[in-house]
Scaffold this active site. Structure first.
Site, mmCIF file in Angstrom:
data_model
loop_
_atom_site.group_PDB
_atom_site.id
_atom_site.type_symbol
_atom_site.label_atom_id
_atom_site.label_comp_id
_atom_site.label_asym_id
_atom_site.label_seq_id
_atom_site.Cartn_x
_atom_site.Cartn_y
_atom_site.Cartn_z
ATOM 1 N N LYS A 49 0.813 -1.206 0.000
ATOM 2 C CA LYS A 49 0.000 0.000 0.000
ATOM 3 C C LYS A 49 0.856 1.270 0.000
ATOM 4 C CE LYS A 49 -3.406 -2.189 3.045
ATOM 5 N NZ LYS A 49 -3.948 -2.180 4.406
ATOM 6 N N GLU A 105 7.797 2.467 -5.784
ATOM 7 C CA GLU A 105 7.822 2.136 -4.357
ATOM 8 C C GLU A 105 7.878 3.405 -3.516
ATOM 9 O OE1 GLU A 105 7.322 0.045 -2.252
ATOM 10 O OE2 GLU A 105 8.191 -1.921 -2.627
ATOM 11 N N LYS A 137 16.928 4.030 1.415
ATOM 12 C CA LYS A 137 17.655 3.947 2.685
ATOM 13 C C LYS A 137 18.814 2.971 2.483
ATOM 14 C CE LYS A 137 14.855 3.517 6.534
ATOM 15 N NZ LYS A 137 14.263 2.715 7.630
ATOM 16 N N PHE A 158 13.528 5.122 11.057
ATOM 17 C CA PHE A 158 12.182 4.637 10.746
ATOM 18 C C PHE A 158 11.307 5.830 10.350
ATOM 19 C CE2 PHE A 158 7.816 3.458 11.813
ATOM 20 C CZ PHE A 158 7.701 2.311 11.059
ATOM 21 N N VAL A 159 10.671 5.732 9.195
ATOM 22 C CA VAL A 159 9.888 6.859 8.677
ATOM 23 C C VAL A 159 8.426 6.484 8.442
ATOM 24 C CG1 VAL A 159 11.708 8.280 7.650
ATOM 25 C CG2 VAL A 159 10.871 6.305 6.394
#
Ligand code: PRP
Length: 186
Positions: A49, A105, A137, A158-159
């Site tokens: 998603k 992506e 990343k 972490f995003v």
């Protein structure tokens, strides 16, 4: 737009890329893609998603009569780290034989999802397969993967936001927010 209609991130996060920077970069990428794929039969494949916001903004800046399709794989199971096992949840609706495929992506981290996808798609006889990601990343990489179009290269944090989730939530933030280093340690 009233302030109340804009979602805010949890306090252990901070804004990393604001909506204006995202919009500008997505527009640039769209223009580059318009040039690179001129005259080609392009199918833009969104990996659900996470890619939903990036994909919908990006295709609006690609001035070509492309088609859109989607597939879904998962490896994070809603958590903070990749499980390392990529699962195919659903597939494309059309064959990609002889078409130019652009896989879109939101983020490439370990690279495991994209390696799996590229391997799978290349077996279907497309004219070409390339990758566009909003975020890259590189420090997280566990397998080598070629990325053709990168929006932003980010550090190993972490995003969430602009498609990226925290246990399914916060995909609808209009910006990318990163977990504060202090929050990660606690
Ligand atoms: C995220 C992201 C990529 C993948 C990248 O998907 O959208 O598909 O992880 O990570 P990797 O490079 O370490 O494989 P996720 O499995 O969280 O599903 P989602 O897109 O539905 O959020």
């Amino acid at each position: 737009m009233s302030e109340q209609s804009v979602l805010r991130h949890p306090e252990e996060f901070e804004v990393m890329i604001d909506p204006e920077r995202i919009a500008e970069r997505v527009r640039e990428m769209g223009h580059e893609l318009s040039r690179d794929y001129a005259g080609k039969d392009l199918v833009v494949v969104g990996v659900l998603k996470g890619s939903m916001l990036f994909m919908s903004d990006l295709v609006r800046h690609i001035a070509l009569p492309l088609t859109c399709d989607f597939l879904r794989v998962s490896s994070y199971e809603g958590g903070l780290r990749s499980t390392g096992v990529v699962r195919f949840d659903f597939d494309l609706t059309q064959p990609v034989r002889d078409k130019h495929v652009l896989v879109v992506e939101d983020i490439i981290d370990t690279g495991l999802t994209m390696s799996f996808l590229l391997e799978t798609l290349r077996l279907r006889g497309p004219a070409s397969v390339r990758v566009a990601t909003l975020l890259d990343k590189p420090e997280g990489r566990r397998t080598e993967v070629q990325i053709d179009y990168v929006g932003f290269t980010i550090p190993n944090r972490f995003v969430i936001g602009y498609g990226l989730d925290l246990e399914g939530r916060y995909r609808n933030l209009p910006y990318v927010a990163a977990m504060r280093t202090s929050a990660r340690e606690s």
